[in-house]
Design a protein around this motif. Sequence first.
Motif, PDB file in Angstrom:
ATOM      1  N   ARG A 156     -71.802  45.447 -22.792  1.00  0.00           N
ATOM      2  CA  ARG A 156     -70.360  45.753 -23.335  1.00  0.00           C
ATOM      3  C   ARG A 156     -69.624  44.942 -22.598  1.00  0.00           C
ATOM      4  NH1 ARG A 156     -70.149  49.906 -27.176  1.00  0.00           N
ATOM      5  NH2 ARG A 156     -71.912  51.276 -26.745  1.00  0.00           N
ATOM      6  N   PRO A 157     -68.903  43.815 -23.577  1.00  0.00           N
ATOM      7  CA  PRO A 157     -67.883  43.014 -23.095  1.00  0.00           C
ATOM      8  C   PRO A 157     -66.785  43.957 -22.897  1.00  0.00           C
ATOM      9  CG  PRO A 157     -68.177  42.961 -25.400  1.00  0.00           C
ATOM     10  CD  PRO A 157     -69.196  43.811 -24.985  1.00  0.00           C
ATOM     11  N   LEU A 158     -65.985  43.385 -21.747  1.00  0.00           N
ATOM     12  CA  LEU A 158     -64.596  43.962 -21.425  1.00  0.00           C
ATOM     13  C   LEU A 158     -63.468  43.354 -22.291  1.00  0.00           C
ATOM     14  CD1 LEU A 158     -64.396  44.543 -17.875  1.00  0.00           C
ATOM     15  CD2 LEU A 158     -64.609  46.198 -19.382  1.00  0.00           C
ATOM     16  N   VAL A 159     -62.644  44.179 -22.678  1.00  0.00           N
ATOM     17  CA  VAL A 159     -61.611  43.437 -23.544  1.00  0.00           C
ATOM     18  C   VAL A 159     -60.368  43.083 -22.457  1.00  0.00           C
ATOM     19  CG1 VAL A 159     -59.602  43.959 -25.332  1.00  0.00           C
ATOM     20  CG2 VAL A 159     -61.908  44.950 -25.376  1.00  0.00           C
ATOM     21  N   GLN A 160     -59.935  41.901 -22.736  1.00  0.00           N
ATOM     22  CA  GLN A 160     -58.859  41.382 -21.749  1.00  0.00           C
ATOM     23  C   GLN A 160     -57.532  42.263 -21.937  1.00  0.00           C
ATOM     24  OE1 GLN A 160     -59.589  39.232 -19.372  1.00  0.00           O
ATOM     25  NE2 GLN A 160     -61.729  38.927 -19.821  1.00  0.00           N
ATOM     26  N   ALA A 161     -56.994  42.479 -20.804  1.00  0.00           N
ATOM     27  CA  ALA A 161     -55.752  43.463 -20.940  1.00  0.00           C
ATOM     28  C   ALA A 161     -54.619  42.715 -21.712  1.00  0.00           C
ATOM     29  CB  ALA A 161     -55.525  43.782 -19.407  1.00  0.00           C
ATOM     30  N   SER A 162     -54.606  41.380 -21.482  1.00  0.00           N
ATOM     31  CA  SER A 162     -53.488  40.672 -22.052  1.00  0.00           C
ATOM     32  C   SER A 162     -53.597  40.738 -23.496  1.00  0.00           C
ATOM     33  CB  SER A 162     -53.408  39.244 -21.310  1.00  0.00           C
ATOM     34  OG  SER A 162     -54.704  38.551 -21.821  1.00  0.00           O
ATOM     35  N   ALA A 163     -54.901  40.774 -23.906  1.00  0.00           N
ATOM     36  CA  ALA A 163     -55.193  40.468 -25.510  1.00  0.00           C
ATOM     37  C   ALA A 163     -54.875  41.713 -26.155  1.00  0.00           C
ATOM     38  CB  ALA A 163     -56.629  40.255 -25.722  1.00  0.00           C
ATOM     39  N   GLU A 164     -54.711  42.968 -25.463  1.00  0.00           N
ATOM     40  CA  GLU A 164     -54.451  44.235 -26.285  1.00  0.00           C
ATOM     41  C   GLU A 164     -53.018  44.619 -25.925  1.00  0.00           C
ATOM     42  OE1 GLU A 164     -56.021  47.818 -23.434  1.00  0.00           O
ATOM     43  OE2 GLU A 164     -57.713  46.444 -24.251  1.00  0.00           O
ATOM     44  N   PRO A 165     -52.574  45.329 -27.030  1.00  0.00           N
ATOM     45  CA  PRO A 165     -51.165  46.057 -27.032  1.00  0.00           C
ATOM     46  C   PRO A 165     -51.090  47.043 -25.782  1.00  0.00           C
ATOM     47  CG  PRO A 165     -52.066  46.810 -28.812  1.00  0.00           C
ATOM     48  CD  PRO A 165     -53.321  45.873 -28.464  1.00  0.00           C
ATOM     49  N   GLU A 166     -49.866  47.296 -25.360  1.00  0.00           N
ATOM     50  CA  GLU A 166     -49.619  48.461 -24.329  1.00  0.00           C
ATOM     51  C   GLU A 166     -50.091  49.586 -24.772  1.00  0.00           C
ATOM     52  OE1 GLU A 166     -48.486  50.119 -20.656  1.00  0.00           O
ATOM     53  OE2 GLU A 166     -48.596  47.701 -21.336  1.00  0.00           O
ATOM     54  N   VAL A 167     -51.215  50.333 -23.855  1.00  0.00           N
ATOM     55  CA  VAL A 167     -51.740  51.468 -24.542  1.00  0.00           C
ATOM     56  C   VAL A 167     -51.210  52.599 -23.543  1.00  0.00           C
ATOM     57  CG1 VAL A 167     -53.977  52.579 -24.622  1.00  0.00           C
ATOM     58  CG2 VAL A 167     -53.752  50.156 -25.051  1.00  0.00           C
ATOM     59  N   PRO A 168     -50.837  53.605 -24.244  1.00  0.00           N
ATOM     60  CA  PRO A 168     -50.325  54.788 -23.723  1.00  0.00           C
ATOM     61  C   PRO A 168     -51.172  55.478 -22.636  1.00  0.00           C
ATOM     62  CG  PRO A 168     -50.406  55.173 -25.989  1.00  0.00           C
ATOM     63  CD  PRO A 168     -50.885  53.850 -25.620  1.00  0.00           C
ATOM     64  N   PRO A 169     -50.791  55.930 -21.410  1.00  0.00           N
ATOM     65  CA  PRO A 169     -51.722  56.305 -20.463  1.00  0.00           C
ATOM     66  C   PRO A 169     -52.320  57.766 -21.057  1.00  0.00           C
ATOM     67  CG  PRO A 169     -49.418  56.907 -19.848  1.00  0.00           C
ATOM     68  CD  PRO A 169     -49.233  56.054 -21.028  1.00  0.00           C
ATOM     69  N   ASP A 170     -51.936  58.222 -21.876  1.00  0.00           N
ATOM     70  CA  ASP A 170     -52.545  59.662 -22.553  1.00  0.00           C
ATOM     71  C   ASP A 170     -53.408  59.259 -23.662  1.00  0.00           C
ATOM     72  OD1 ASP A 170     -50.489  58.932 -24.209  1.00  0.00           O
ATOM     73  OD2 ASP A 170     -49.916  60.831 -24.469  1.00  0.00           O
ATOM     74  N   ALA A 171     -53.963  57.969 -23.868  1.00  0.00           N
ATOM     75  CA  ALA A 171     -54.849  57.717 -24.965  1.00  0.00           C
ATOM     76  C   ALA A 171     -56.174  57.494 -24.730  1.00  0.00           C
ATOM     77  CB  ALA A 171     -54.453  56.150 -25.531  1.00  0.00           C
ATOM     78  N   LEU A 172     -56.689  58.126 -23.606  1.00  0.00           N
ATOM     79  CA  LEU A 172     -58.017  58.317 -23.302  1.00  0.00           C
ATOM     80  C   LEU A 172     -59.016  59.124 -24.066  1.00  0.00           C
ATOM     81  CD1 LEU A 172     -60.131  57.382 -21.201  1.00  0.00           C
ATOM     82  CD2 LEU A 172     -59.713  59.496 -19.949  1.00  0.00           C
ATOM     83  N   LEU A 173     -58.255  60.517 -24.532  1.00  0.00           N
ATOM     84  CA  LEU A 173     -59.109  61.457 -25.321  1.00  0.00           C
ATOM     85  C   LEU A 173     -59.201  60.935 -26.880  1.00  0.00           C
ATOM     86  CD1 LEU A 173     -57.842  64.843 -24.085  1.00  0.00           C
ATOM     87  CD2 LEU A 173     -60.096  63.773 -23.495  1.00  0.00           C
ATOM     88  N   PRO A 174     -58.187  60.276 -27.290  1.00  0.00           N
ATOM     89  CA  PRO A 174     -58.217  59.781 -28.559  1.00  0.00           C
ATOM     90  C   PRO A 174     -59.141  58.580 -28.685  1.00  0.00           C
ATOM     91  CG  PRO A 174     -55.970  60.252 -28.407  1.00  0.00           C
ATOM     92  CD  PRO A 174     -56.747  60.247 -27.004  1.00  0.00           C
ATOM     93  N   ASP A 175     -59.081  57.569 -27.558  1.00  0.00           N
ATOM     94  CA  ASP A 175     -60.039  56.635 -27.731  1.00  0.00           C
ATOM     95  C   ASP A 175     -61.600  57.256 -27.555  1.00  0.00           C
ATOM     96  OD1 ASP A 175     -58.148  54.853 -27.587  1.00  0.00           O
ATOM     97  OD2 ASP A 175     -58.152  54.471 -25.380  1.00  0.00           O
ATOM     98  N   VAL A 176     -61.746  58.067 -26.667  1.00  0.00           N
ATOM     99  CA  VAL A 176     -63.323  58.922 -26.479  1.00  0.00           C
ATOM    100  C   VAL A 176     -63.858  59.212 -28.027  1.00  0.00           C
ATOM    101  CG1 VAL A 176     -64.585  60.503 -25.415  1.00  0.00           C
ATOM    102  CG2 VAL A 176     -63.092  59.143 -24.072  1.00  0.00           C
ATOM    103  N   ALA A 177     -62.537  60.155 -28.558  1.00  0.00           N
ATOM    104  CA  ALA A 177     -63.068  60.662 -30.022  1.00  0.00           C
ATOM    105  C   ALA A 177     -63.293  59.468 -31.011  1.00  0.00           C
ATOM    106  CB  ALA A 177     -61.755  61.450 -30.359  1.00  0.00           C
ATOM    107  N   ARG A 178     -62.626  58.395 -30.828  1.00  0.00           N
ATOM    108  CA  ARG A 178     -62.954  57.589 -32.051  1.00  0.00           C
ATOM    109  C   ARG A 178     -64.278  56.920 -31.430  1.00  0.00           C
ATOM    110  NH1 ARG A 178     -58.083  56.127 -31.863  1.00  0.00           N
ATOM    111  NH2 ARG A 178     -57.960  54.725 -29.988  1.00  0.00           N
ATOM    112  N   ALA A 179     -64.724  56.737 -30.326  1.00  0.00           N
ATOM    113  CA  ALA A 179     -65.834  55.794 -29.835  1.00  0.00           C
ATOM    114  C   ALA A 179     -67.124  56.693 -30.149  1.00  0.00           C
ATOM    115  CB  ALA A 179     -65.760  55.733 -28.275  1.00  0.00           C
ATOM    116  N   VAL A 180     -67.034  58.066 -30.268  1.00  0.00           N
ATOM    117  CA  VAL A 180     -68.169  59.100 -30.509  1.00  0.00           C
ATOM    118  C   VAL A 180     -68.024  59.526 -31.756  1.00  0.00           C
ATOM    119  CG1 VAL A 180     -68.497  59.501 -28.070  1.00  0.00           C
ATOM    120  CG2 VAL A 180     -67.257  60.901 -29.185  1.00  0.00           C
TER     121      VAL A 180
END
Length: 152
Positions: free
Chosen positions: A82-106
């Motif tokens: 799994r390659p890591l996405v560089q933090a500078s390349a991605e827009p600011e992600v809100p700290p509460d985005a973890l659950l939506p990120d996991v939902a999208r991934a699975v």
Amino acid sequence: MSDTPPGNPQSRGDKRRPTRPGAQSASFLTHLCEVRGVDSQVAEKAAVAVLTGLLRQFEPDEDADAPDPLALKLLELLPVSRPLVQASAEPEVPPDALLPDVARAVGQDTTAVEPLVRAVFQGLREYLTESEAQELERLLSWDLQHLWRRTQ
């Protein structure tokens, strides 16, 4: 010089054995599947999403020569493929985005992934020392702190 023979296990007590890349990740994923009862494909996707989300909580360090030891420990758990996405390349992600990120991934609804995130958190708790777990908890948003505490 020590009077302990070099082949004696006591002579290796303080040394950490070098592990092959991905060994910690494989062990972590196996633990999620066997102990927590998570499907292997879902476990990897959820673990990657949770770990990536947690790694976003770390502030970029000006001193690149001394990265945060806890961040390095979390990086060890990511699968090598799994390659890591560089933090500078991605827009600011809100700290509460973890659950939506996991939902999208699975591929599940956000409300359905909370038990999965808790399972990953429980696996992390068993991998981290108590002080590392407390440090990680301090980095989390209030909602995630609540989930983290429910894994104790």
